[in-house]
Motif scaffolding. Structure first.
Motif, short mmCIF file in Angstrom:
data_model
loop_
_atom_site.label_atom_id
_atom_site.label_comp_id
_atom_site.label_asym_id
_atom_site.label_seq_id
_atom_site.Cartn_x
_atom_site.Cartn_y
_atom_site.Cartn_z
N PRO A 143 50.39 68.48 45.46
CA PRO A 143 49.71 67.29 45.98
C PRO A 143 48.27 67.24 45.51
N ASP A 144 47.76 66.03 45.39
CA ASP A 144 46.36 65.87 45.01
C ASP A 144 45.44 66.35 46.13
N ILE A 145 45.83 66.07 47.39
CA ILE A 145 45.02 66.49 48.54
C ILE A 145 45.93 67.14 49.57
N LEU A 146 45.58 68.35 49.96
CA LEU A 146 46.24 69.04 51.07
C LEU A 146 45.33 68.89 52.28
N TRP A 147 45.78 68.10 53.26
CA TRP A 147 45.03 67.94 54.51
C TRP A 147 45.49 69.07 55.42
N LEU A 148 44.55 69.92 55.81
CA LEU A 148 44.85 71.15 56.53
C LEU A 148 44.31 71.05 57.95
N GLY A 149 45.20 70.87 58.92
CA GLY A 149 44.80 70.71 60.31
C GLY A 149 45.24 71.87 61.16
#
Length: 174
Positions: free
Chosen positions: A86-92
């Protein structure tokens, strides 16, 4: 506020991840940028993905997963994320788990464009947690609102980290 003291060009406004996500998602939808959402509970992660798909129907969500992985399950998930690239891994994963995750695994996720730590973003997207009223946000007191909403979880974090942040700002502003 710190950018006004420390930088030759200050930020024009506060940059909260809960706002940034929507700006980035709208642009990503237009540009074909892909997301992977990793974090929160399974139910909250799914609600966040559903809400994101409703708001941004043309956004490419390469994948998503809750944030409670360990051992071989985590190893497989890291391989999957890296393969999906993925271009952006959103890590929550929350503080400090997401910072530890980035430290331990960023090098292993070589095919991921950017890892963006995002704290409780998925809870906001899933509408589990309410944002502060706009006037509170603009006044710079969303942190205070959050402490009032979740005092047991956030009081000690802010009580111990805010003085350090103020010290660091003052130290670097010389």
């Amino acid at each position: 506020m710190a950018s006004r003291w420390l930088c030759s060009v200050s930020l024009p406004e506060r940059v909260a991840t809960t706002d940034l996500f929507h700006d980035v998602a709208a642009l990503a939808e237009q540009e074909g940028i892909s997301f992977y959402l990793l974090g929160a509970t399974e139910a909250e992660n799914q609600k966040a993905v559903t809400a994101t798909r409703e708001s941004y129907p043309n956004l490419h969500i390469a994948g998503h997963c809750h944030g409670y992985l360990s051992g071989e399950e985590l190893e497989r998930k890291l391989d999957e994320i890296n393969a999906l690239a993925p271009d952006i891994l959103w890590l929550g994963l929350g503080v400090p788990r997401e910072q530890i995750f980035v430290h331990d695994f960023a090098a292993r996720l070589a095919n991921v464009g950017v890892i963006k730590t995002s704290g409780g973003l998925f809870d906001h997207l899933a509408q589990k947690t309410r944002r502060a009223p706009i006037w509170v946000q603009k006044a710079g007191f969303e942190w205070c609102w959050r402490v009032l909403m979740e005092p047991r979880r956030l009081f000690w974090r802010y009580f111990t980290t805010n003085p350090y942040a103020i010290y660091a700002i003052l130290r670097f502003s010389k």
